[in-house]
Motif scaffolding. Structure first.
Motif, mmCIF file in Angstrom:
data_model
loop_
_atom_site.group_PDB
_atom_site.id
_atom_site.type_symbol
_atom_site.label_atom_id
_atom_site.label_comp_id
_atom_site.label_asym_id
_atom_site.label_seq_id
_atom_site.Cartn_x
_atom_site.Cartn_y
_atom_site.Cartn_z
ATOM 1 N N ALA A 1 5.110 1.919 11.989
ATOM 2 C CA ALA A 1 5.557 3.247 11.549
ATOM 3 C C ALA A 1 4.716 3.742 10.380
ATOM 4 O O ALA A 1 4.346 4.925 10.307
ATOM 5 C CB ALA A 1 7.037 3.199 11.154
ATOM 6 N N VAL A 2 4.393 2.846 9.455
ATOM 7 C CA VAL A 2 3.535 3.204 8.324
ATOM 8 C C VAL A 2 2.159 3.632 8.829
ATOM 9 O O VAL A 2 1.555 4.580 8.320
ATOM 10 C CB VAL A 2 3.417 2.026 7.344
ATOM 11 C CG1 VAL A 2 2.302 2.267 6.329
ATOM 12 C CG2 VAL A 2 4.736 1.811 6.619
ATOM 13 N N VAL B 1 2.437 7.147 10.061
ATOM 14 C CA VAL B 1 2.426 8.086 8.932
ATOM 15 C C VAL B 1 1.014 8.215 8.368
ATOM 16 O O VAL B 1 0.596 9.285 7.923
ATOM 17 C CB VAL B 1 3.411 7.615 7.839
ATOM 18 C CG1 VAL B 1 3.367 8.547 6.638
ATOM 19 C CG2 VAL B 1 4.823 7.564 8.393
ATOM 20 N N SER C 1 -0.940 10.984 9.864
ATOM 21 C CA SER C 1 -0.700 12.285 9.255
ATOM 22 C C SER C 1 -1.471 12.421 7.954
ATOM 23 O O SER C 1 -2.073 13.471 7.672
ATOM 24 C CB SER C 1 0.803 12.462 8.999
ATOM 25 O OG SER C 1 1.073 13.681 8.350
ATOM 26 N N TYR C 2 -1.469 11.361 7.144
ATOM 27 C CA TYR C 2 -2.171 11.389 5.859
ATOM 28 C C TYR C 2 -3.669 11.615 6.045
ATOM 29 O O TYR C 2 -4.271 12.469 5.386
ATOM 30 C CB TYR C 2 -1.914 10.074 5.119
ATOM 31 C CG TYR C 2 -2.815 9.835 3.942
ATOM 32 C CD1 TYR C 2 -2.888 10.748 2.889
ATOM 33 C CD2 TYR C 2 -3.599 8.687 3.871
ATOM 34 C CE1 TYR C 2 -3.710 10.521 1.800
ATOM 35 C CE2 TYR C 2 -4.421 8.454 2.791
ATOM 36 C CZ TYR C 2 -4.479 9.374 1.758
ATOM 37 O OH TYR C 2 -5.299 9.151 0.681
ATOM 38 N N ALA D 1 1.746 5.570 -0.307
ATOM 39 C CA ALA D 1 1.716 6.776 0.520
ATOM 40 C C ALA D 1 2.109 8.033 -0.241
ATOM 41 O O ALA D 1 1.413 9.055 -0.176
ATOM 42 C CB ALA D 1 2.629 6.586 1.736
ATOM 43 N N SER D 2 3.224 7.990 -0.969
ATOM 44 C CA SER D 2 3.714 9.203 -1.618
ATOM 45 C C SER D 2 2.732 9.744 -2.646
ATOM 46 O O SER D 2 2.471 10.948 -2.700
ATOM 47 C CB SER D 2 5.066 8.920 -2.280
ATOM 48 O OG SER D 2 4.965 7.821 -3.169
ATOM 49 N N TRP E 1 -1.885 0.835 7.131
ATOM 50 C CA TRP E 1 -2.006 2.112 6.432
ATOM 51 C C TRP E 1 -3.452 2.644 6.434
ATOM 52 O O TRP E 1 -3.676 3.793 6.836
ATOM 53 C CB TRP E 1 -1.455 1.978 5.022
ATOM 54 C CG TRP E 1 -1.582 3.202 4.164
ATOM 55 C CD1 TRP E 1 -2.361 3.364 3.068
ATOM 56 C CD2 TRP E 1 -0.907 4.456 4.342
ATOM 57 N NE1 TRP E 1 -2.217 4.621 2.542
ATOM 58 C CE2 TRP E 1 -1.334 5.317 3.307
ATOM 59 C CE3 TRP E 1 0.013 4.931 5.280
ATOM 60 C CZ2 TRP E 1 -0.869 6.618 3.181
ATOM 61 C CZ3 TRP E 1 0.480 6.237 5.155
ATOM 62 C CH2 TRP E 1 0.040 7.058 4.121
ATOM 63 N N LEU F 1 4.958 14.010 11.670
ATOM 64 C CA LEU F 1 4.856 12.575 11.399
ATOM 65 C C LEU F 1 5.407 12.197 10.030
ATOM 66 O O LEU F 1 5.810 11.055 9.820
ATOM 67 C CB LEU F 1 3.381 12.136 11.498
ATOM 68 C CG LEU F 1 2.720 12.320 12.868
ATOM 69 C CD1 LEU F 1 1.254 11.912 12.789
ATOM 70 C CD2 LEU F 1 3.441 11.507 13.923
ATOM 71 N N ASP F 2 5.432 13.152 9.096
ATOM 72 C CA ASP F 2 5.895 12.833 7.747
ATOM 73 C C ASP F 2 7.382 12.491 7.702
ATOM 74 O O ASP F 2 7.859 11.873 6.741
ATOM 75 C CB ASP F 2 5.602 14.007 6.804
ATOM 76 C CG ASP F 2 6.162 15.315 7.325
ATOM 77 O OD1 ASP F 2 6.246 15.473 8.555
ATOM 78 O OD2 ASP F 2 6.508 16.178 6.509
ATOM 79 N N MET G 1 8.854 10.405 9.589
ATOM 80 C CA MET G 1 9.072 9.014 9.960
ATOM 81 C C MET G 1 9.262 8.129 8.733
ATOM 82 O O MET G 1 10.052 7.182 8.746
ATOM 83 C CB MET G 1 7.896 8.499 10.799
ATOM 84 C CG MET G 1 8.060 7.077 11.303
ATOM 85 S SD MET G 1 6.739 6.576 12.402
ATOM 86 C CE MET G 1 7.050 7.633 13.793
ATOM 87 N N PHE G 2 8.553 8.414 7.661
ATOM 88 C CA PHE G 2 8.607 7.563 6.469
ATOM 89 C C PHE G 2 10.011 7.489 5.873
ATOM 90 O O PHE G 2 10.555 6.386 5.705
ATOM 91 C CB PHE G 2 7.593 8.061 5.443
ATOM 92 C CG PHE G 2 7.531 7.244 4.196
ATOM 93 C CD1 PHE G 2 6.908 6.007 4.195
ATOM 94 C CD2 PHE G 2 8.079 7.715 3.020
ATOM 95 C CE1 PHE G 2 6.849 5.243 3.041
ATOM 96 C CE2 PHE G 2 8.025 6.969 1.863
ATOM 97 C CZ PHE G 2 7.405 5.730 1.873
#
Length: 232
Positions: A27-28, A31, A34-35, A59-60, A145, A167-168, A170-171
């Motif tokens: 899952a990461v 995400v 998306s990043y 991530a954040s 990641w 996708l964001d 999901m986090f």
């Protein structure tokens, strides 16, 4: 690595734990797609989100950094905002000091610290199980990641409206799924609800990242409830 894999009785971590860690790491990685896509469409070179993914591994703060620069903010402002968001790692470190190891291993362990690794560690009962869960999840995220960011950078050259992918979402969904079992405990549930209410109350008035940090102010409530129940 073999020592990190073993539980107190010499067995490998059970199937459900390995499954959950695998799913979270995947899952990461999603995400990360998306990043990487957001970073490239914001004008960054393809290698930038990959390098950030390896060196920062948060991530954040990485999303925030890219967003501030893309909006015309200065790199210094973006850096300070990222450091502010990552200030939540201070209580994380106090919660799991025994899983980080010593010497050089401790430096790597601190680098792997994030929401997922801490949640998995705290969900285990035995110290050895905490360490195994922390390191397995941390090393998995360290791989997934940056790889997700690299694939997202390639995707960003094709899909311009990356927000349409959603996708964001999901986090936070993954984190919520991980903490739900802990909410069965009444003191934990009350503290979590108090922290959430505090964060929601101040969200309209504070920059992104600060409301989550202020939610830590609810922790004394948990300590008070625990102490009161211990006296009974």
């Amino acid at each position: 690595m073999r020592l990190l894999w073993r539980t107190p009785k010499g067995r490998t971590p059970d199937g459900p734990l390995l499954r959950d860690i695998t799913l979270v790491c995947l899952a990461v990685g999603v995400v990360g797609l998306s990043y990487g896509a957001v970073a490239v469409t914001s004008g960054f070179a393809w290698w930038f989100p990959v390098l950030m993914g390896v060196l920062v591994l948060a991530a954040s703060s990485e999303f925030l950094f890219v967003g501030i620069i893309a909006a015309g903010g200065s790199p210094i402002t973006a850096l300070l905002a990222g450091l502010l968001v990552n200030a939540r790692h201070l209580p994380f470190g106090l919660a799991v000091p025994d899983v980080l190891g010593r010497g050089r291993r401790r430096a790597l362990g601190a680098h792997l610290m994030n929401d997922e690794t801490v949640v998995f560690a705290l969900a285990q009962d035995e110290p050895e199980c905490k360490r195994a869960a922390y390191w397995l999840c941390g090393l998995g995220i360290l791989i997934c990641w940056p790889v997700g960011a690299a694939l997202g950078a390639l995707l960003g050259g094709v899909v311009r409206d990356t927000g349409a992918l959603g996708l964001d979402a999901m986090f936070p969904a993954v984190i919520l799924a991980l903490i739900l079992p802990a909410l069965k405990d009444r003191p934990v549930r009350r503290t979590a609800l108090a922290g959430a209410a505090l964060a929601l109350t101040v969200t309209p008035f504070l920059p992104a990242g600060l409301p989550v940090l202020l939610a830590v102010a609810a922790l004394p409530l948990f300590a008070a409830k625990t102490k009161k129940e211990a006296r009974r």
